[in-house]
Design a protein around this motif. Structure first.
Motif, short mmCIF file in Angstrom:
data_model
loop_
_atom_site.label_atom_id
_atom_site.label_comp_id
_atom_site.label_asym_id
_atom_site.label_seq_id
_atom_site.Cartn_x
_atom_site.Cartn_y
_atom_site.Cartn_z
N SER A 122 1.03 -1.35 -0.28
CA SER A 122 0.11 0.11 0.09
C SER A 122 1.11 1.31 0.00
O SER A 122 0.43 1.93 -0.55
N SER A 123 1.71 1.40 0.73
CA SER A 123 2.89 2.11 0.61
C SER A 123 3.60 2.41 -0.67
O SER A 123 4.25 3.32 -0.55
N LYS A 124 3.57 1.62 -1.27
CA LYS A 124 3.61 1.95 -3.30
C LYS A 124 3.36 2.48 -4.08
O LYS A 124 3.06 2.31 -5.24
N ASN A 125 1.85 1.61 -3.99
CA ASN A 125 0.76 1.72 -4.98
C ASN A 125 -0.38 2.82 -5.13
O ASN A 125 -0.91 2.95 -3.51
N SER A 126 -1.04 2.56 -5.72
CA SER A 126 -2.26 3.67 -5.73
C SER A 126 -3.25 2.86 -5.24
O SER A 126 -2.84 1.81 -5.11
N VAL A 127 -4.30 3.55 -4.67
CA VAL A 127 -5.37 3.39 -3.94
C VAL A 127 -6.33 2.27 -4.50
O VAL A 127 -6.58 1.36 -3.96
N GLY A 128 -6.76 2.22 -5.67
CA GLY A 128 -7.42 1.12 -6.56
C GLY A 128 -6.00 -0.26 -6.28
O GLY A 128 -7.53 -1.09 -5.87
N ARG A 129 -5.02 -0.02 -6.39
CA ARG A 129 -4.77 -1.79 -6.78
C ARG A 129 -4.44 -2.27 -4.65
O ARG A 129 -4.51 -3.02 -4.90
N SER A 130 -4.15 -0.94 -3.96
CA SER A 130 -3.74 -1.36 -2.58
C SER A 130 -5.30 -1.72 -2.34
O SER A 130 -5.33 -2.82 -1.12
N LEU A 131 -6.66 -1.54 -2.47
CA LEU A 131 -7.26 -2.44 -2.31
C LEU A 131 -7.44 -3.57 -3.24
O LEU A 131 -8.04 -4.19 -2.28
N ILE A 132 -7.52 -3.43 -4.13
CA ILE A 132 -7.44 -4.61 -4.68
C ILE A 132 -6.70 -6.29 -4.27
O ILE A 132 -6.92 -7.16 -3.60
N ASP A 133 -5.25 -5.87 -3.61
CA ASP A 133 -4.36 -6.17 -3.24
C ASP A 133 -4.77 -6.63 -1.80
O ASP A 133 -4.94 -8.01 -1.74
N ALA A 134 -5.13 -5.70 -0.95
CA ALA A 134 -6.35 -6.12 0.31
C ALA A 134 -6.60 -7.03 0.22
O ALA A 134 -7.40 -7.96 1.21
N PHE A 135 -7.85 -6.89 -0.70
CA PHE A 135 -9.17 -7.78 -1.10
C PHE A 135 -8.79 -9.21 -1.13
O PHE A 135 -9.35 -10.81 -1.00
N GLY A 136 -7.92 -9.28 -2.30
CA GLY A 136 -6.40 -10.27 -2.25
C GLY A 136 -7.08 -11.41 -1.13
O GLY A 136 -7.04 -12.77 -0.80
N MET A 137 -5.48 -10.67 -0.51
CA MET A 137 -5.42 -11.21 0.53
C MET A 137 -6.30 -11.70 1.45
O MET A 137 -6.02 -12.93 2.15
N SER A 138 -7.60 -10.16 2.18
CA SER A 138 -8.14 -10.39 2.72
C SER A 138 -8.95 -12.40 2.65
O SER A 138 -8.83 -13.46 3.19
N THR A 139 -9.14 -12.62 1.06
CA THR A 139 -9.97 -13.49 0.53
C THR A 139 -9.01 -14.87 1.00
O THR A 139 -9.58 -15.71 1.32
N GLY A 140 -7.83 -14.79 0.85
CA GLY A 140 -6.79 -16.02 0.62
C GLY A 140 -6.59 -16.25 2.41
O GLY A 140 -6.79 -17.47 2.48
N PHE A 141 -7.20 -15.03 3.47
CA PHE A 141 -7.00 -15.25 4.91
C PHE A 141 -8.31 -16.27 4.86
O PHE A 141 -7.96 -17.16 6.04
N ILE A 142 -9.15 -16.06 4.62
CA ILE A 142 -10.18 -16.10 5.18
C ILE A 142 -10.45 -18.26 4.85
O ILE A 142 -10.91 -18.62 5.39
N LEU A 143 -10.10 -17.76 3.47
CA LEU A 143 -10.37 -19.33 2.74
C LEU A 143 -8.81 -20.14 3.71
O LEU A 143 -9.98 -20.82 3.68
N ALA A 144 -7.74 -19.75 3.80
CA ALA A 144 -7.13 -20.75 4.71
C ALA A 144 -7.82 -21.16 6.42
O ALA A 144 -8.03 -22.02 6.81
N LEU A 145 -8.26 -20.12 6.83
CA LEU A 145 -8.98 -20.62 8.30
C LEU A 145 -10.43 -21.03 7.96
O LEU A 145 -10.46 -21.92 8.97
N LEU A 146 -10.85 -20.94 7.07
CA LEU A 146 -12.22 -21.25 6.54
C LEU A 146 -11.45 -22.86 6.10
O LEU A 146 -12.68 -23.84 7.19
#
Lengths: 205, 191
Positions: A122-146
């Motif tokens: 996030s400290s190096k990329n645009s707002v849009g890209r950071s949001l997509i990255d955050a959504f992707g990582m969150s999905t990955g994390f939820i998937l692993a927990l699930l």
């Protein structure tokens, strides 16, 4: 800087290639601690996703204002504010879940996934890209927990989300809901993840 | 008696790594050699004791009297971050050999969830000052015990024939699981 990925690839990398739990071994503490039941795993995943997405949004939008020397401290304060919001929200609207997760909700603040994404992305990329990255990582994390919490709840209590799924012949493996079961299940899952990865690699080359 | 219970519980029964799952990152990352595992354990014990003192004072002298408990998370993490920084500067000035030994592990401790967990758990359990300090020392020693045992096993494990996909983190987690199972045998000691 490496060539920009397409939006879809930016999202999908969080699911497998850079999955925070299985590939980067980040955020292990909540992963192991709260996955004794599926509902706890989902609640933890959603709370972490909330904090990660909003922190990424804020960090990426004010990245030009943050002096480089104090960036880590700034990230931590931003993250801690959102964790406080999540903690209060759970305590107010879902008291049983808040009770079951105990100190692990405030501990989201030291979840390395969140700080790691702010520092690395996030400290190096645009707002849009950071949001997509955050959504992707969150999905990955939820998937692993699930995955982890499903295995532990089905084998450990014979239930899924509280519903009985195993027949009456089934004797619950108590070890699976104990700490020992968490370590062993995650160890085996990591082995399987590496096995799948090495199999797909040999096929593609 | 009460204090002894808190101490023993923190080391053996409610071990930070094997019961609360706190501090897993250094537990897996710095457990390849007994020496470095021991240094890490000592650094954690040291910071944990200081954190226990500092967080208790903040909580009972500032946050609770002024009704600011909701700032717990923010203030604890800031206290820990600045404390680690201070300890690092202090040790570098006062004892260069100790700094050499702990050096790289100190900054890593800031993001160690065990430290934050200690501050939160002590606040949650509503311990008085002495109990909080004992809890801090005990938890630190418990962490040291777990990480040194783990390092000892992993040094032997290097020679063993582990299935390839499980090499590294996989087998380490399974070993930790078996250790957790062994440690759960201590749970009868308290209560």
């Amino acid at each position: 800087m490496p060539p920009k990925k397409s939006i879809g690839a930016e999202y999908l990398k969080g699911l497998w290639d850079e999955n925070p739990v299985f590939r980067q071994l980040l955020g292990m503490c909540p992963t192991l601690a709260v996955t004794n039941a599926v509902i706890n795993g989902i609640a933890m995943g959603l709370a972490t996703a909330f904090v990660l997405i909003l922190s990424s949004l804020v960090v990426s939008s004010i990245k030009k204002l943050i002096p480089n020397q104090v960036r880590i401290a700034t990230f931590i304060v931003i993250i801690a504010s959102f964790v406080t919001i999540a903690d209060r929200f759970l305590a107010a609207f879902f008291p049983p879940i808040s009770k079951a997760l105990g100190p692990y909700v405030p501990l989201i603040v030291v979840n390395c996934i969140i700080l790691g994404r702010q520092e690395a992305f996030s400290s190096k990329n645009s707002v849009g890209r950071s949001l997509i990255d955050a959504f992707g990582m969150s999905t990955g994390f939820i998937l692993a927990l699930l995955i982890l919490s499903s295995i532990r709840e089905i084998l450990g209590s014979g239930t899924f989300l509280g519903f009985q799924v195993m027949g009456s012949w089934f004797k619950p493996w108590v070890i699976m809901v104990l700490p020992a079961g968490a370590f062993i299940t995650l160890g085996v899952l990591l082995g399987i993840a590496i096995l799948i990865e090495s199999k797909t690699k040999t096929r593609s080359t | 008696m009460d204090i002894l219970t808190v101490f023993v519980a923190a080391i053996l029964v409610n071990n930070f790594v094997l019961y609360y799952f706190l501090g897993i990152c250094p537990f897996l990352g710095v457990s390849k050699k007994i020496d470095s595992a021991f240094s890490m354990g000592m650094a954690v014990t040291f910071v944990m004791t200081l954190t226990a003192v500092a967080s208790w004072m903040i909580n009972h002298w500032i946050l609770i009297p002024f009704g600011l408990d909701y700032l717990q998370i923010v203030s604890f993490i800031l206290v820990i971050a600045s404390l680690v920084q201070l300890v690092e500067m202090f040790i570098r000035k006062m004892s260069p050999p100790l700094y050499q030994a702990l050096g790289i592990y100190l900054p890593l401790i800031t993001t160690n969830c065990a430290i934050m967990g200690l501050a939160l758990l002590a606040a949650l359990k509503n311990y008085n000052f002495i109990k909080t300090v004992v809890f801090g020392v005990g938890s630190g020693l418990g962490f040291t015990l777990a990480i040194v045992l783990m390092a000892g096993i992993r040094e032997q494990l290097d020679l063993a024939d582990v299935p390839k996909p499980l090499k590294g983190a996989g087998i380490a987690l399974i070993v930790a699981g078996i250790m957790a199972l062994a440690f759960s045998g201590f749970s009868g000691m308290i209560k």
